[in-house]
Design a protein around this motif. Structure first.
Motif, short mmCIF file in Angstrom:
data_model
loop_
_atom_site.label_atom_id
_atom_site.label_comp_id
_atom_site.label_asym_id
_atom_site.label_seq_id
_atom_site.Cartn_x
_atom_site.Cartn_y
_atom_site.Cartn_z
N UNK A 33 0.84 -1.21 0.00
CA UNK A 33 0.00 0.00 0.00
C UNK A 33 0.88 1.25 0.00
N UNK A 34 1.89 1.27 0.86
CA UNK A 34 2.79 2.42 0.93
C UNK A 34 3.52 2.67 -0.37
N UNK A 35 3.99 1.60 -0.98
CA UNK A 35 4.70 1.75 -2.26
C UNK A 35 3.77 2.25 -3.36
N UNK A 36 2.54 1.80 -3.34
CA UNK A 36 1.56 2.25 -4.33
C UNK A 36 1.30 3.75 -4.20
N UNK A 37 1.07 4.21 -2.97
CA UNK A 37 0.83 5.63 -2.75
C UNK A 37 2.04 6.48 -3.09
N UNK A 38 3.24 6.00 -2.72
CA UNK A 38 4.46 6.75 -3.00
C UNK A 38 4.72 6.83 -4.51
N UNK A 39 4.48 5.74 -5.22
CA UNK A 39 4.69 5.74 -6.68
C UNK A 39 3.73 6.70 -7.37
N UNK A 40 2.48 6.71 -6.94
CA UNK A 40 1.51 7.64 -7.52
C UNK A 40 1.89 9.09 -7.26
N UNK A 41 2.35 9.36 -6.04
CA UNK A 41 2.76 10.73 -5.71
C UNK A 41 4.00 11.14 -6.50
N UNK A 42 4.95 10.22 -6.67
CA UNK A 42 6.15 10.54 -7.45
C UNK A 42 5.79 10.89 -8.89
N UNK A 43 4.86 10.16 -9.48
CA UNK A 43 4.42 10.49 -10.84
C UNK A 43 3.75 11.86 -10.86
N UNK A 44 2.90 12.13 -9.88
CA UNK A 44 2.26 13.44 -9.77
C UNK A 44 3.32 14.54 -9.69
N UNK A 45 4.30 14.33 -8.82
CA UNK A 45 5.35 15.33 -8.61
C UNK A 45 6.18 15.54 -9.89
N UNK A 46 6.50 14.46 -10.60
CA UNK A 46 7.28 14.58 -11.83
C UNK A 46 6.52 15.37 -12.90
N UNK A 47 5.23 15.11 -13.03
CA UNK A 47 4.44 15.85 -14.02
C UNK A 47 4.36 17.32 -13.64
N UNK A 48 4.22 17.61 -12.35
CA UNK A 48 4.18 19.01 -11.91
C UNK A 48 5.52 19.71 -12.15
N UNK A 49 6.63 19.01 -11.94
CA UNK A 49 7.96 19.59 -12.18
C UNK A 49 8.11 19.97 -13.65
N UNK A 50 7.62 19.12 -14.54
CA UNK A 50 7.79 19.37 -15.97
C UNK A 50 6.67 20.22 -16.57
N UNK A 51 5.94 20.93 -15.73
CA UNK A 51 5.02 21.96 -16.22
C UNK A 51 3.59 21.52 -16.47
N UNK A 52 3.20 20.37 -16.00
CA UNK A 52 1.82 19.93 -16.19
C UNK A 52 0.89 20.62 -15.19
N UNK A 53 -0.38 20.59 -15.49
CA UNK A 53 -1.37 21.15 -14.56
C UNK A 53 -1.62 20.15 -13.44
N UNK A 54 -2.29 20.60 -12.40
CA UNK A 54 -2.59 19.72 -11.27
C UNK A 54 -3.54 18.60 -11.71
N UNK A 55 -4.46 18.89 -12.61
CA UNK A 55 -5.39 17.86 -13.08
C UNK A 55 -4.65 16.81 -13.92
N UNK A 56 -3.76 17.24 -14.77
CA UNK A 56 -2.97 16.30 -15.58
C UNK A 56 -2.08 15.45 -14.69
N UNK A 57 -1.44 16.08 -13.71
CA UNK A 57 -0.58 15.36 -12.79
C UNK A 57 -1.38 14.36 -11.97
N UNK A 58 -2.57 14.73 -11.54
CA UNK A 58 -3.42 13.82 -10.79
C UNK A 58 -3.85 12.64 -11.65
N UNK A 59 -4.16 12.90 -12.92
CA UNK A 59 -4.52 11.83 -13.83
C UNK A 59 -3.37 10.83 -13.98
N UNK A 60 -2.16 11.33 -14.22
CA UNK A 60 -1.00 10.46 -14.40
C UNK A 60 -0.68 9.70 -13.11
#
Length: 157
Positions: A33-60
């Motif tokens: 469970x912890x790894x799943x949540x951390x992986x999802x957040x890392x993807x969110x964070x990476x999309x936000x770093x590269x200029x995506x919107x919060x909705x796009x980052x949440x989708x990814x």
């Protein structure tokens, strides 16, 4: 830089495990469970770093969480909700909803509408990603399917 990265792994991991404890998930699933949540957040964070919107980052990020949940469901032989519900928690727009109500109470309706629309977009992106991955046939997540497919390809080739 490395300190920031570590915090973006440890905090969602601990938060996800805490929600798994809250939802009475069996102890043997806490690490997954912890790894799943951390992986999802890392993807969110990476999309936000590269200029995506919060909705796009949440989708990814949600795509990663749901894909991992489907894979872990097959491996661990348990329901998908064990990993999905706790893994999605770091991506839920709780602060956006809070600030929407805060600005409504303070009679700042333009800011409340802006925050509310952003939260609604994020929530819709999360739902869309869940529906997208859950609609994939179960056979794609079974190791037997991929083994048989590989064997058929070898026989043809």
């Amino acid at each position: 830089m490395i300190h920031n990265f570590i915090m973006h792994v440890i905090c969602p991991f601990v938060g996800t495990v805490a929600f798994a404890v809250l939802f009475n998930v069996p102890k043997r699933f806490y690490l997954c469970c912890g790894c799943t949540g951390a992986a999802g957040w890392l993807m969110y964070h990476m999309v936000m770093i590269y200029g995506g919107s919060a909705a796009t980052a949440s989708f990814c990020g949600t795509l990663v969480v749901v894909l991992l949940s489907r894979i872990l469901t097959v491996i661990m032989k348990c329901p998908i909700t064990i990993f999905l519900v706790s893994g999605i928690i770091p991506l839920v727009p709780g602060a956006g909803v809070y600030y929407t109500v805060f600005y409504m109470v303070n009679n700042e309706l333009a800011e409340a509408a802006r925050r509310g629309m952003e939260s609604a977009k994020i929530a819709f992106a999360i739902v869309l990603a869940i529906v997208f991955v859950v609609s994939l046939p179960r056979k794609y997540f079974q190791p037997l399917y991929w083994r048989e497919r590989k064997e058929r390809k070898i026989r043809k080739g």
